[in-house]
Design a protein around this motif. Structure first.
Motif, PDB file in Angstrom:
ATOM      1  N   SER A   1     -40.720  52.411  -0.628  1.00 43.35           N
ATOM      2  CA  SER A   1     -41.974  52.652   0.092  1.00 43.35           C
ATOM      3  C   SER A   1     -43.161  51.974  -0.577  1.00 43.35           C
ATOM      4  O   SER A   1     -43.216  51.854  -1.805  1.00 43.35           O
ATOM      5  CB  SER A   1     -42.259  54.155   0.153  1.00 43.35           C
ATOM      6  OG  SER A   1     -41.254  54.833   0.847  1.00 43.35           O
ATOM      7  N   VAL A   2     -44.100  51.588   0.243  1.00 43.42           N
ATOM      8  CA  VAL A   2     -45.390  51.150  -0.276  1.00 43.42           C
ATOM      9  C   VAL A   2     -46.085  52.361  -0.893  1.00 43.42           C
ATOM     10  O   VAL A   2     -45.923  53.499  -0.426  1.00 43.42           O
ATOM     11  CB  VAL A   2     -46.266  50.587   0.855  1.00 43.42           C
ATOM     12  CG1 VAL A   2     -47.652  50.204   0.333  1.00 43.42           C
ATOM     13  CG2 VAL A   2     -45.600  49.391   1.520  1.00 43.42           C
ATOM     14  N   MET A   3     -46.845  52.138  -1.949  1.00 42.48           N
ATOM     15  CA  MET A   3     -47.648  53.201  -2.548  1.00 42.48           C
ATOM     16  C   MET A   3     -49.034  52.651  -2.844  1.00 42.48           C
ATOM     17  O   MET A   3     -49.207  51.436  -3.013  1.00 42.48           O
ATOM     18  CB  MET A   3     -47.005  53.742  -3.827  1.00 42.48           C
ATOM     19  CG  MET A   3     -45.629  54.341  -3.611  1.00 42.48           C
ATOM     20  SD  MET A   3     -44.982  55.211  -5.056  1.00 42.48           S
ATOM     21  CE  MET A   3     -45.895  56.767  -4.938  1.00 42.48           C
TER      22      MET A   3
ATOM     23  N   GLY B   1     -45.768  55.747   1.830  1.00 42.56           N
ATOM     24  CA  GLY B   1     -45.269  55.619   3.193  1.00 42.56           C
ATOM     25  C   GLY B   1     -46.133  54.662   3.991  1.00 42.56           C
ATOM     26  O   GLY B   1     -47.047  54.020   3.475  1.00 42.56           O
ATOM     27  N   GLY B   2     -45.871  54.575   5.288  1.00 43.62           N
ATOM     28  CA  GLY B   2     -46.674  53.704   6.125  1.00 43.62           C
ATOM     29  C   GLY B   2     -46.429  52.243   5.826  1.00 43.62           C
ATOM     30  O   GLY B   2     -45.337  51.843   5.408  1.00 43.62           O
TER      31      GLY B   2
ATOM     32  N   ALA C   1     -52.955  48.856  -3.575  1.00 49.21           N
ATOM     33  CA  ALA C   1     -51.630  49.187  -3.050  1.00 49.21           C
ATOM     34  C   ALA C   1     -50.603  48.261  -3.680  1.00 49.21           C
ATOM     35  O   ALA C   1     -50.942  47.187  -4.191  1.00 49.21           O
ATOM     36  CB  ALA C   1     -51.601  49.068  -1.529  1.00 49.21           C
ATOM     37  N   ILE C   2     -49.356  48.700  -3.627  1.00 49.34           N
ATOM     38  CA  ILE C   2     -48.270  47.935  -4.227  1.00 49.34           C
ATOM     39  C   ILE C   2     -47.036  48.073  -3.349  1.00 49.34           C
ATOM     40  O   ILE C   2     -46.759  49.144  -2.821  1.00 49.34           O
ATOM     41  CB  ILE C   2     -48.009  48.439  -5.675  1.00 49.34           C
ATOM     42  CG1 ILE C   2     -47.009  47.562  -6.405  1.00 49.34           C
ATOM     43  CG2 ILE C   2     -47.583  49.907  -5.690  1.00 49.34           C
ATOM     44  CD1 ILE C   2     -46.947  47.848  -7.909  1.00 49.34           C
ATOM     45  N   ASN C   3     -46.302  46.988  -3.188  1.00 50.43           N
ATOM     46  CA  ASN C   3     -45.110  47.063  -2.346  1.00 50.43           C
ATOM     47  C   ASN C   3     -43.961  47.734  -3.112  1.00 50.43           C
ATOM     48  O   ASN C   3     -44.096  48.108  -4.278  1.00 50.43           O
ATOM     49  CB  ASN C   3     -44.720  45.682  -1.826  1.00 50.43           C
ATOM     50  CG  ASN C   3     -44.120  44.793  -2.911  1.00 50.43           C
ATOM     51  OD1 ASN C   3     -44.352  45.004  -4.095  1.00 50.43           O
ATOM     52  ND2 ASN C   3     -43.368  43.783  -2.500  1.00 50.43           N
ATOM     53  N   TRP C   4     -42.823  47.876  -2.441  1.00 48.71           N
ATOM     54  CA  TRP C   4     -41.751  48.687  -3.006  1.00 48.71           C
ATOM     55  C   TRP C   4     -41.231  48.154  -4.333  1.00 48.71           C
ATOM     56  O   TRP C   4     -40.862  48.920  -5.219  1.00 48.71           O
ATOM     57  CB  TRP C   4     -40.599  48.789  -2.004  1.00 48.71           C
ATOM     58  CG  TRP C   4     -39.868  47.492  -1.812  1.00 48.71           C
ATOM     59  CD1 TRP C   4     -40.185  46.495  -0.932  1.00 48.71           C
ATOM     60  CD2 TRP C   4     -38.714  47.042  -2.524  1.00 48.71           C
ATOM     61  NE1 TRP C   4     -39.298  45.454  -1.065  1.00 48.71           N
ATOM     62  CE2 TRP C   4     -38.371  45.763  -2.028  1.00 48.71           C
ATOM     63  CE3 TRP C   4     -37.925  47.590  -3.522  1.00 48.71           C
ATOM     64  CZ2 TRP C   4     -37.296  45.043  -2.506  1.00 48.71           C
ATOM     65  CZ3 TRP C   4     -36.834  46.876  -4.007  1.00 48.71           C
ATOM     66  CH2 TRP C   4     -36.538  45.616  -3.492  1.00 48.71           C
ATOM     67  N   SER C   5     -41.228  46.835  -4.486  1.00 45.63           N
ATOM     68  CA  SER C   5     -40.653  46.260  -5.702  1.00 45.63           C
ATOM     69  C   SER C   5     -41.687  46.021  -6.788  1.00 45.63           C
ATOM     70  O   SER C   5     -41.330  45.727  -7.931  1.00 45.63           O
ATOM     71  CB  SER C   5     -39.964  44.935  -5.381  1.00 45.63           C
ATOM     72  OG  SER C   5     -40.928  43.978  -4.978  1.00 45.63           O
TER      73      SER C   5
ATOM     74  N   TYR D   1     -53.935  48.922   4.005  1.00 46.86           N
ATOM     75  CA  TYR D   1     -52.854  49.882   3.813  1.00 46.86           C
ATOM     76  C   TYR D   1     -53.077  51.099   4.687  1.00 46.86           C
ATOM     77  O   TYR D   1     -54.151  51.704   4.655  1.00 46.86           O
ATOM     78  CB  TYR D   1     -52.756  50.276   2.349  1.00 46.86           C
ATOM     79  CG  TYR D   1     -51.658  51.259   2.035  1.00 46.86           C
ATOM     80  CD1 TYR D   1     -51.804  52.201   1.024  1.00 46.86           C
ATOM     81  CD2 TYR D   1     -50.457  51.248   2.735  1.00 46.86           C
ATOM     82  CE1 TYR D   1     -50.801  53.090   0.722  1.00 46.86           C
ATOM     83  CE2 TYR D   1     -49.461  52.140   2.443  1.00 46.86           C
ATOM     84  CZ  TYR D   1     -49.620  53.051   1.441  1.00 46.86           C
ATOM     85  OH  TYR D   1     -48.614  53.931   1.143  1.00 46.86           O
ATOM     86  N   TYR D   2     -52.045  51.475   5.445  1.00 43.73           N
ATOM     87  CA  TYR D   2     -52.066  52.639   6.331  1.00 43.73           C
ATOM     88  C   TYR D   2     -50.963  53.589   5.862  1.00 43.73           C
ATOM     89  O   TYR D   2     -49.816  53.452   6.278  1.00 43.73           O
ATOM     90  CB  TYR D   2     -51.833  52.228   7.776  1.00 43.73           C
ATOM     91  CG  TYR D   2     -52.864  51.252   8.294  1.00 43.73           C
ATOM     92  CD1 TYR D   2     -52.659  49.887   8.185  1.00 43.73           C
ATOM     93  CD2 TYR D   2     -54.045  51.696   8.877  1.00 43.73           C
ATOM     94  CE1 TYR D   2     -53.604  48.976   8.651  1.00 43.73           C
ATOM     95  CE2 TYR D   2     -54.993  50.808   9.358  1.00 43.73           C
ATOM     96  CZ  TYR D   2     -54.756  49.454   9.234  1.00 43.73           C
ATOM     97  OH  TYR D   2     -55.691  48.567   9.695  1.00 43.73           O
TER      98      TYR D   2
END
Length: 122
Positions: free
Chosen positions: A32-34, A99-100, A50-54, A107-108
């Motif tokens: 998930s994005v956080m 999420g989102g 924000a940061i992507n899953w990896s 970022y949503y």
């Protein structure tokens, strides 16, 4: 039930540093994005980072670029925000989110934490 618990807030001095943490539970967050948002008194909540899953892609509000660093530890389901060169205008309640999706650089999120207060004195 998704839970996001922020910690690390408090009182900092202008030019100093603080590190926020967000412990996530209730689902697998590694995909998930956080991100982090903040809300100053009398103002609307605003996106911070924000940061992507990896962890390979990060996004920042212009006013924090070069000062704040977002990172994550998927093994611990924990998100971090390292805040350096703090300014009084960074004073706000900081919220963790997950999420989102990120669309067009915005970022949503789906889920939110309760927030942690950061106060920066001059």
């Amino acid at each position: 039930q998704v839970q996001l618990v922020e910690s690390g807030g408090g009182l900092g001095q202008a030019g100093g540093s603080l590190r926020l943490s967000c412990a996530a539970s209730g689902r697998t967050f590694s995909s998930s994005v956080m991100g982090w948002f903040r809300q100053a008194p009398g103002k609307e909540r605003e996106f911070v980072a924000a940061i992507n899953w990896s962890g390979s892609s990060t996004y920042y509000q212009d006013s924090v670029k070069g000062r704040f660093t977002i990172s994550r530890d998927n093994a611990k389901d924990t998100l971090y925000l390292q805040m350096n060169s703090l300014k009084p205008e960074d004073t706000a309640v900081y919220y963790c989110a997950t999420g989102g999706a990120i669309r067009s650089g915005t970022y949503y999120p789906t889920w939110w934490g309760q927030g942690t207060q950061v106060t920066v004195s001059s």
